[in-house]
Design a protein around this motif. Sequence first.
Motif, mmCIF file in Angstrom:
data_model
loop_
_atom_site.group_PDB
_atom_site.id
_atom_site.type_symbol
_atom_site.label_atom_id
_atom_site.label_comp_id
_atom_site.label_asym_id
_atom_site.label_seq_id
_atom_site.Cartn_x
_atom_site.Cartn_y
_atom_site.Cartn_z
ATOM 1 N N GLY A 29 -32.473 -41.929 3.518
ATOM 2 C CA GLY A 29 -32.383 -41.238 2.230
ATOM 3 C C GLY A 29 -33.581 -41.435 1.324
ATOM 4 N N GLU A 30 -34.446 -42.392 1.642
ATOM 5 C CA GLU A 30 -35.620 -42.663 0.805
ATOM 6 C C GLU A 30 -36.877 -41.951 1.296
ATOM 7 O OE1 GLU A 30 -36.035 -46.900 0.715
ATOM 8 O OE2 GLU A 30 -33.940 -47.230 0.146
ATOM 9 N N VAL A 31 -36.776 -41.227 2.408
ATOM 10 C CA VAL A 31 -37.956 -40.599 3.001
ATOM 11 C C VAL A 31 -38.564 -39.543 2.087
ATOM 12 C CG1 VAL A 31 -38.775 -39.168 4.916
ATOM 13 C CG2 VAL A 31 -37.220 -41.067 5.363
ATOM 14 N N GLN A 32 -37.741 -38.709 1.495
ATOM 15 C CA GLN A 32 -38.232 -37.637 0.613
ATOM 16 C C GLN A 32 -39.080 -38.194 -0.525
ATOM 17 O OE1 GLN A 32 -37.551 -33.923 0.436
ATOM 18 N NE2 GLN A 32 -39.351 -34.327 -0.824
ATOM 19 N N GLN A 33 -38.584 -39.210 -1.197
ATOM 20 C CA GLN A 33 -39.302 -39.796 -2.335
ATOM 21 C C GLN A 33 -40.620 -40.430 -1.877
ATOM 22 O OE1 GLN A 33 -36.999 -42.637 -4.536
ATOM 23 N NE2 GLN A 33 -38.665 -43.146 -5.965
ATOM 24 N N ALA A 34 -40.583 -41.131 -0.750
ATOM 25 C CA ALA A 34 -41.796 -41.780 -0.245
ATOM 26 C C ALA A 34 -42.852 -40.750 0.137
ATOM 27 C CB ALA A 34 -41.456 -42.650 0.963
ATOM 28 N N ALA A 35 -42.447 -39.680 0.787
ATOM 29 C CA ALA A 35 -43.397 -38.640 1.185
ATOM 30 C C ALA A 35 -43.997 -37.946 -0.034
ATOM 31 C CB ALA A 35 -42.696 -37.626 2.090
ATOM 32 N N SER A 36 -43.178 -37.678 -1.020
ATOM 33 C CA SER A 36 -43.652 -36.999 -2.229
ATOM 34 C C SER A 36 -44.633 -37.855 -3.011
ATOM 35 C CB SER A 36 -42.460 -36.631 -3.122
ATOM 36 O OG SER A 36 -41.576 -35.757 -2.444
ATOM 37 N N ALA A 37 -44.523 -39.182 -2.873
ATOM 38 C CA ALA A 37 -45.393 -40.097 -3.620
ATOM 39 C C ALA A 37 -46.766 -40.267 -2.975
ATOM 40 C CB ALA A 37 -44.717 -41.461 -3.739
ATOM 41 N N LEU A 38 -46.962 -39.725 -1.783
ATOM 42 C CA LEU A 38 -48.242 -39.861 -1.093
ATOM 43 C C LEU A 38 -49.268 -38.856 -1.625
ATOM 44 C CD1 LEU A 38 -47.061 -40.324 2.617
ATOM 45 C CD2 LEU A 38 -48.234 -42.039 1.208
ATOM 46 N N ASP A 39 -50.446 -39.341 -1.986
ATOM 47 C CA ASP A 39 -51.565 -38.479 -2.387
ATOM 48 C C ASP A 39 -52.687 -38.717 -1.366
ATOM 49 O OD1 ASP A 39 -53.399 -36.887 -3.634
ATOM 50 O OD2 ASP A 39 -53.815 -38.279 -5.286
ATOM 51 N N ASN A 85 -37.310 -45.081 13.260
ATOM 52 C CA ASN A 85 -36.022 -44.393 13.382
ATOM 53 C C ASN A 85 -35.569 -43.719 12.095
ATOM 54 O OD1 ASN A 85 -35.427 -45.180 16.181
ATOM 55 N ND2 ASN A 85 -35.427 -47.240 15.349
ATOM 56 N N ASN A 86 -35.689 -44.403 10.964
ATOM 57 C CA ASN A 86 -35.251 -43.814 9.699
ATOM 58 C C ASN A 86 -36.127 -42.635 9.288
ATOM 59 O OD1 ASN A 86 -32.994 -45.479 9.053
ATOM 60 N ND2 ASN A 86 -34.390 -47.127 8.487
ATOM 61 N N VAL A 87 -37.439 -42.772 9.493
ATOM 62 C CA VAL A 87 -38.355 -41.705 9.074
ATOM 63 C C VAL A 87 -38.189 -40.477 9.965
ATOM 64 C CG1 VAL A 87 -40.756 -41.069 8.653
ATOM 65 C CG2 VAL A 87 -39.989 -43.386 8.152
ATOM 66 N N VAL A 88 -38.076 -40.685 11.276
ATOM 67 C CA VAL A 88 -37.907 -39.546 12.177
ATOM 68 C C VAL A 88 -36.575 -38.835 11.904
ATOM 69 C CG1 VAL A 88 -37.679 -38.840 14.588
ATOM 70 C CG2 VAL A 88 -39.413 -40.514 13.934
ATOM 71 N N ALA A 89 -35.553 -39.600 11.537
ATOM 72 C CA ALA A 89 -34.267 -38.984 11.189
ATOM 73 C C ALA A 89 -34.390 -38.119 9.940
ATOM 74 C CB ALA A 89 -33.204 -40.061 10.981
ATOM 75 N N GLY A 90 -35.324 -38.461 9.051
ATOM 76 C CA GLY A 90 -35.543 -37.686 7.832
ATOM 77 C C GLY A 90 -36.837 -36.895 7.856
ATOM 78 N N LEU A 91 -37.288 -36.521 9.067
ATOM 79 C CA LEU A 91 -38.597 -35.889 9.247
ATOM 80 C C LEU A 91 -38.756 -34.587 8.471
ATOM 81 C CD1 LEU A 91 -41.297 -36.165 10.817
ATOM 82 C CD2 LEU A 91 -40.272 -34.699 12.577
ATOM 83 N N GLU A 92 -37.699 -33.830 8.302
ATOM 84 C CA GLU A 92 -37.800 -32.535 7.616
ATOM 85 C C GLU A 92 -38.383 -32.685 6.220
ATOM 86 O OE1 GLU A 92 -34.059 -30.562 7.700
ATOM 87 O OE2 GLU A 92 -34.074 -30.300 9.886
ATOM 88 N N ALA A 93 -38.065 -33.778 5.543
ATOM 89 C CA ALA A 93 -38.612 -34.006 4.197
ATOM 90 C C ALA A 93 -40.116 -34.202 4.245
ATOM 91 C CB ALA A 93 -37.937 -35.224 3.565
ATOM 92 N N VAL A 94 -40.602 -34.897 5.273
ATOM 93 C CA VAL A 94 -42.051 -35.118 5.418
ATOM 94 C C VAL A 94 -42.739 -33.808 5.776
ATOM 95 C CG1 VAL A 94 -43.811 -36.569 6.474
ATOM 96 C CG2 VAL A 94 -41.485 -37.429 6.275
#
Length: 332
Positions: A212-222, A232-241
């Motif tokens: 559930g934290e993947v979206q926020q982490a990806a959005s914070a990347l510049d 495992n957690n990031v690949v499960a939330g890959l759509e957000a990335v």
Amino acid sequence: MLRFPARVAIGIAAAVSIALTGCAPAATPGASSDAPSSAAPRAYKIGITQIVAHPSLDAAREGFKKALADAGLEVTYDEQNAQGDQATATNIANKFNSGDLDLILAIATPTAQASAQVITSKPLLFTAVTDPVAAQLVSSAEAPGGNVTGTSDMNPVAEQIALVKRVAPNAKTVGVIYSSGEVNSEVQVKAAREAATDLGLTLVEKTITATGEVQQAASALDVDAIYVPTDNNVVAGLEAVIQVAESRKIPLIAGEGDSVKKGALVTYGIDYSKLGLQTGQMAVRILTEGAKPATMPVETQKELTLVVNKAAAARMGVELPADLLAEAEVVG
């Protein structure tokens, strides 16, 4: 010497014959006396514990089951998913430990660790584990030394980071998202740091503890590009990335091919279906040949594939070099 009348002697002989016949083993109805006996094939019971559902881990599971089916084994499976929760993974391990199972398969590092802590007398195979020695699952890759062995999905991180320069030659920064405390991810990020330094890139890291934290982490990347390891957690939330990479028109490099098929740009990595199949073949040797995990070296996949998603390239505004396309398996 006693003498009997003829009729009495015949009667005695007949009685003796009947008695002897009664002592002989009874014939099986419908069975031929010269037909070879054939025992029914043994049915095996296997428990499968998986940390979370995502394409790569699912592919490894199905590859494993295919290997046993190909070997003609009759198997009943107890399949459990921890839904990304370590406490649940431990509960599954305890259930499997007390159950009537011939073998256990643990998919991914967290479930393998949870299982190895409690399952010590049954054969335990793992797959999709990056570094089983660092995860303290085996004494060494060559000689595991206990009841645990399996297959590693250690991917060529340096080659994957090098893809950043091939698809974005002017890139200076690469973002990476990974789970803090997940050993397989820490191993990959360490390798990514070293590779990035060698290429003159700066690695920008964001850690998470749940999908559930993947979206926020990806959005914070510049950054100029994003790299997703086999976390495992990031690949499960890959759509957000993927959404972030597409909206910012930057390349997304993945740690494995299933993520590219799902919408990442490119990878140089392993096929999880084949990795699972390899693990299943190890299981067949344990179940039918008496092979012991203690002396079965951890196996890795030797065939690596360059995979490119042309549709993702268009959405991310990336122009793929002709030489890269010539080398790659193109999807999407």
